[in-house]
Design an enzyme around this catalytic site. Structure first.
Site, PDB file in Angstrom:
ATOM      1  N   GLU A  21      -0.115  -8.329 -11.419  1.00  0.00           N
ATOM      2  CA  GLU A  21       0.391  -9.065 -10.457  1.00  0.00           C
ATOM      3  C   GLU A  21       0.681 -10.403 -10.785  1.00  0.00           C
ATOM      4  O   GLU A  21       1.648 -11.149 -10.429  1.00  0.00           O
ATOM      5  CB  GLU A  21      -0.577  -8.846  -9.211  1.00  0.00           C
ATOM      6  CG  GLU A  21      -0.373  -7.633  -8.208  1.00  0.00           C
ATOM      7  CD  GLU A  21      -1.458  -7.173  -7.436  1.00  0.00           C
ATOM      8  OE1 GLU A  21      -2.135  -8.045  -6.853  1.00  0.00           O
ATOM      9  OE2 GLU A  21      -1.583  -6.294  -7.070  1.00  0.00           O
ATOM     10  N   ASP A  67       5.497  -3.790  -5.303  1.00  0.00           N
ATOM     11  CA  ASP A  67       4.123  -4.270  -5.107  1.00  0.00           C
ATOM     12  C   ASP A  67       3.314  -3.587  -4.228  1.00  0.00           C
ATOM     13  O   ASP A  67       3.885  -3.711  -2.831  1.00  0.00           O
ATOM     14  CB  ASP A  67       4.500  -5.848  -4.592  1.00  0.00           C
ATOM     15  CG  ASP A  67       3.018  -6.391  -3.952  1.00  0.00           C
ATOM     16  OD1 ASP A  67       2.016  -5.765  -4.191  1.00  0.00           O
ATOM     17  OD2 ASP A  67       3.266  -7.592  -3.334  1.00  0.00           O
ATOM     18  N   ASP A  88      -3.392 -16.105  -5.649  1.00  0.00           N
ATOM     19  CA  ASP A  88      -3.065 -15.077  -4.989  1.00  0.00           C
ATOM     20  C   ASP A  88      -3.932 -14.818  -3.796  1.00  0.00           C
ATOM     21  O   ASP A  88      -4.884 -14.242  -3.864  1.00  0.00           O
ATOM     22  CB  ASP A  88      -2.732 -13.911  -5.665  1.00  0.00           C
ATOM     23  CG  ASP A  88      -1.990 -12.952  -4.799  1.00  0.00           C
ATOM     24  OD1 ASP A  88      -1.977 -12.917  -3.695  1.00  0.00           O
ATOM     25  OD2 ASP A  88      -1.507 -11.845  -5.573  1.00  0.00           O
ATOM     26  N   LYS A 124      -5.858   0.594  -0.816  1.00  0.00           N
ATOM     27  CA  LYS A 124      -5.982   0.046  -2.445  1.00  0.00           C
ATOM     28  C   LYS A 124      -7.277  -0.246  -3.096  1.00  0.00           C
ATOM     29  O   LYS A 124      -7.615  -0.102  -4.062  1.00  0.00           O
ATOM     30  CB  LYS A 124      -5.328  -1.190  -2.452  1.00  0.00           C
ATOM     31  CG  LYS A 124      -4.859  -1.735  -3.735  1.00  0.00           C
ATOM     32  CD  LYS A 124      -3.846  -2.901  -3.551  1.00  0.00           C
ATOM     33  CE  LYS A 124      -3.590  -3.403  -5.183  1.00  0.00           C
ATOM     34  NZ  LYS A 124      -2.531  -4.611  -4.855  1.00  0.00           N
TER      35      LYS A 124
HETATM   36  P1  ADP Z   1      -1.426  -8.296   0.171  1.00  0.00           P
HETATM   37  O1  ADP Z   1      -1.058  -8.791  -1.061  1.00  0.00           O
HETATM   38  O2  ADP Z   1      -3.087  -8.124   0.455  1.00  0.00           O
HETATM   39  O3  ADP Z   1      -0.967  -7.121   0.579  1.00  0.00           O
HETATM   40  P2  ADP Z   1       0.271 -10.173   1.410  1.00  0.00           P
HETATM   41  O4  ADP Z   1       0.470 -11.095   0.329  1.00  0.00           O
HETATM   42  O5  ADP Z   1       1.291  -9.544   2.037  1.00  0.00           O
HETATM   43  O6  ADP Z   1      -1.280  -9.394   1.418  1.00  0.00           O
HETATM   44  O7  ADP Z   1      -0.737 -11.054   2.621  1.00  0.00           O
HETATM   45  C1  ADP Z   1      -0.527 -10.840   3.925  1.00  0.00           C
HETATM   46  C2  ADP Z   1      -1.355 -11.921   4.661  1.00  0.00           C
HETATM   47  O8  ADP Z   1      -0.741 -12.780   4.882  1.00  0.00           O
HETATM   48  C3  ADP Z   1      -1.571 -11.194   6.012  1.00  0.00           C
HETATM   49  O9  ADP Z   1      -2.966 -11.877   6.455  1.00  0.00           O
HETATM   50  C4  ADP Z   1      -0.952 -12.339   7.044  1.00  0.00           C
HETATM   51  O10 ADP Z   1      -1.141 -12.335   8.226  1.00  0.00           O
HETATM   52  C5  ADP Z   1      -0.517 -13.469   6.039  1.00  0.00           C
HETATM   53  N1  ADP Z   1       0.532 -14.313   6.449  1.00  0.00           N
HETATM   54  C6  ADP Z   1       1.503 -13.776   6.166  1.00  0.00           C
HETATM   55  N2  ADP Z   1       2.561 -14.877   6.729  1.00  0.00           N
HETATM   56  C7  ADP Z   1       1.827 -16.029   6.928  1.00  0.00           C
HETATM   57  C8  ADP Z   1       1.890 -17.244   7.505  1.00  0.00           C
HETATM   58  N3  ADP Z   1       3.193 -17.696   7.676  1.00  0.00           N
HETATM   59  N4  ADP Z   1       0.837 -18.116   7.689  1.00  0.00           N
HETATM   60  C9  ADP Z   1      -0.436 -17.662   7.521  1.00  0.00           C
HETATM   61  N5  ADP Z   1      -0.687 -16.261   6.833  1.00  0.00           N
HETATM   62  C10 ADP Z   1       0.446 -15.544   6.895  1.00  0.00           C
HETATM   63 MG    MG Z   2      -0.540  -9.073  -2.854  1.00  0.00          MG
END
Ligand code: ADP
Ligand code: MG
Length: 628
Positions: free
Chosen positions: A149, A10, A172, A72
């Site tokens: 995704e 991912d 998402d 990205k």
């Molecule tokens: P992407 O798909 O954009 O790469 P992710 O799915 O990894 O992102 O999500 C990252 C985001 O999720 C960040 O902003 C992070 O702070 C938030 N995040 C991760 N865990 C938590 C949580 N327990 N509560 C709230 N936000 C969270």
């Molecule tokens: Mg993502």
């Protein structure tokens, strides 16, 4: 030891993850730092050292010139990131992230990682997908498949095994993007029905609200503005994200940053309490922003809320209780969140990898295009070959012809969008097919084929059926449509539909009139001698009348006079057949380009006064006409 295993990656805007199927189950592989998340951040230290992942994230705010986040968003564009006079493409930066992911996974697994399935947002266009593939290649990975995704998320949930037909909505919310997809599945077949979202909405915005609040609180207390201090802001960003994450579990949290600033009276410490309810008050509007894209996705899929059987929560930000509440209230069902929302996409990619390597069997995947694809035809009309939300892989072929006599070159201008006129859509690229043997307009047959492969990459080819001459392109142009742009294009198409249809009808009526004028003049020239004086006069009058109405913008009058001219011409040819009854007249008629061909027959089918617009069985629908 080498392995035939195919990993799933991912490659996220904020975080990347890697996963592999072991013993029939997908597992996430940790980074060298012991975390499953690899921040998608690349930095360059002053000494020139390359920093990837959490070390780079740690300098993102304090050292922004030497750090690149959210690369990205730039995939498929000609964006360059320059540092120390070295310039890097988005593919190269993404490859640095993939290299780190690959190396850490190899260290953990104890064997080389060579093949991967990489995920992309469902709305990613051709150049964005191609750039993602290229990034993999630069990192030394064979990218065996690019998958969407939301499709990966469904795979992780094992929804490929459900027998009954189900409609699933994937919600998402990541670090910087929000994507909603509606999928139909059942019996191992997946179909993405629609996608929508907001490319500028994610967890970062929630962090920012906490930061802003902290800055204000600190200013109130000490009259010091932390915004001017980059190092302080970096610490604030980290503390804000951590506080936000804790508030997904706790109802209140303590934010402590000792020695964050100093003035004449000594060092200052930030020390505040943030309750979940205060946090939710600060971010209420952000939660509301998720509603519109969700409704758009439903509308595009032609579904009502009650028809959604499951909602899958994907992306770290869906851990926030306010988001879960919003989803619950919107759909009236309990969303699925059993699988770690950070990991679900990568886990699904690994499942797809296992299918491709033969470890897991029996699964079909169907994805769809997010915007219509087609070419520009005469009069600037956009002629679609592939409608939006068509399942891929797909290939569509249509035959077009020339618009002018002796035309030896046609330009194939490939566009993406929903509007009726080419100028209002997004240009993806163009090419010419040359050396068409000179012939009267309408005679050459040019076959145009659009081919979208399993990775969503578009190939367009044009072939002259007489000579088998062929030209093609793989769409490489730097178009980077954000989800917002896609939404805007779809919305515009709806808003302008009426106006566009009118202009299209106008344009078609003019084209047709010009073509008929041309034909009539030829008929006069070549068959004039065989005509009676009355016929000649009738034809000349009709020509004059149509020329006159072409000076106006009265589409109805143009259509009417075209019909009058056509009738005059049919009368001539009918009489010619009847009186001569011989091959000679027939031959002459065919050579002149006027014969009861499919085109003329359609035009003479008594359609005068028929409703204009896209439904009209116009020339374009039989054979499009290229612009010269
Ligand atoms: P992407 O798909 O954009 O790469 P992710 O799915 O990894 O992102 O999500 C990252 C985001 O999720 C960040 O902003 C992070 O702070 C938030 N995040 C991760 N865990 C938590 C949580 N327990 N509560 C709230 N936000 C969270
Ligand atoms: Mg993502």
């Amino acid at each position: 030891m080498s392995s035939s295993k195919i990993v799933g990656i991912d490659l996220g805007t904020t975080n990347s993850l890697i996963s592999i199927v072991e013993g029939g189950q997908p597992i996430a592989i940790p980074s060298a730092e012991g975390d499953y998340l690899f921040p998608s951040v690349v930095g360059f230290s002053r000494s020139g050292e390359r920093l990837v992942g959490s070390v780079a994230k740690r300098q993102a705010i304090s050292n922004p010139e030497r750090t690149i986040i959210s690369v990205k968003r730039h995939m498929g564009t000609d964006f360059r990131f320059t540092c120390d006079e070295k310039s890097h493409s988005p593919q190269e930066i993404s490859a640095m992230i993939l290299q780190k992911v690959k190396a850490d996974a190899e260290a953990y697994l104890g064997f080389p990682v060579e093949k991967a399935v990489i995920t992309v947002p469902a709305y990613f266009n051709d150049s964005e997908r191609q750039a993602t593939k290229d990034a993999g290649a630069i990192a030394g990975l064979e990218v065996v498949r690019i998958i969407n995704e939301p499709t990966a998320s469904c795979l992780a949930y094992g929804l490929d095994k459900t027998e009954k037909q189900e409609t699933v909505l994937v919600w998402d919310l990541g670090g910087g993007t929000f994507d909603v997809s509606v999928l139909d599945l059942g019996g191992g077949v997946f179909q993405v029905k629609a996608t929508a979202g907001n490319n500028r909405l994610g967890g970062d915005d929630w962090d920012q609200r906490i930061m802003d609040w902290l800055v204000e609180e600190f200013k109130k207390q000490f009259q010091i503005d932390l915004r001017t201090d980059r190092v302080a802001m970096q610490r604030l960003k980290e503390a804000s994200e951590q506080a936000k994450i804790r508030l997904s579990q706790e109802t209140s949290t303590h934010i402590k940053l000792p020695f964050i600033a100093a003035d004449a009276s000594g060092p200052k410490h930030l020390d505040v309490e943030l309750s979940r309810s205060k946090f939710q008050e600060l971010t209420h509007d952000l939660v509301e922003k998720t509603v519109e894209p969700a409704l758009t996705a439903l509308e595009d899929a032609g579904m009502s809320k009650s028809e959604i059987d499951k909602v899958l929560l994907v992306g770290g930000s869906t851990r926030m209780p306010a988001i879960q509440d919003k989803v619950r209230s919107l759909f009236g069902i309990e969303p699925s969140k059993e699988i770690d929302p950070d990991k679900v996409v990568a886990l699904g990619a690994a499942v797809q990898g296992a299918v491709l390597s033969g470890e897991v069997k029996d699964m079909v995947l169907l994805d769809v295009t997010s915007l219509s694809l087609g070419i520009e035809t005469v009069g600037g009309v956009f002629t679609k070959l592939i409608e939006r939300n068509t399942q891929i892989p797909v290939a569509k072929t249509r035959v077009f012809t020339t618009a002018a006599d002796g035309q030896t070159v046609v330009e194939v201008h490939v566009l993406q969008g929903e509007r009726e006129l080419a100028a209002h859509n997004k240009s993806l690229g163009r090419f010419e097919l040359r050396n068409i043997p000179p012939a009267p307009r309408g005679v050459p047959q040019i076959e145009v084929t659009f081919d979208i492969d399993v990775n969503g990459i578009v190939n367009v080819a044009a072939k002259d059926l007489a000579t088998n001459n062929k030209q093609k392109i793989v769409i490489q142009s730097p178009t980077n449509l954000t989800q917002e742009e896609i939404n805007a294009m779809v919305k515009d198409a709806a808003i302008y539909a009426e106006e566009d249809a009118k202009r299209r009808t106008e344009s078609q009526a003019r084209n047709k009139a010009n073509i008929e004028l041309d034909t009539a003049e030829r008929q006069l020239r070549e068959l004039g001698e065989q005509m009676s004086f009355e016929q000649q006069k009738r034809l000349r009058d009709a020509i004059e009348r149509l020329r006159g109405s072409l000076q106006t913008y009265d589409t109805e009058k143009i259509k009417e006079d075209t019909k009058v001219l056509q009738d005059a011409m049919y009368a001539v040819s009918t009489e010619a057949y009847m009186s001569v009854g011989g091959e000679k007249a027939r031959e002459a008629a065919e050579k002149s380009g006027f014969a009861p061909t499919a085109r003329a027959a359609a035009g003479g089918g008594g359609e005068a006064g028929a409703e204009g617009g896209a439904e009209e069985p116009s020339d374009q629908d039989l054979f499009g006409w290229f612009q010269q």
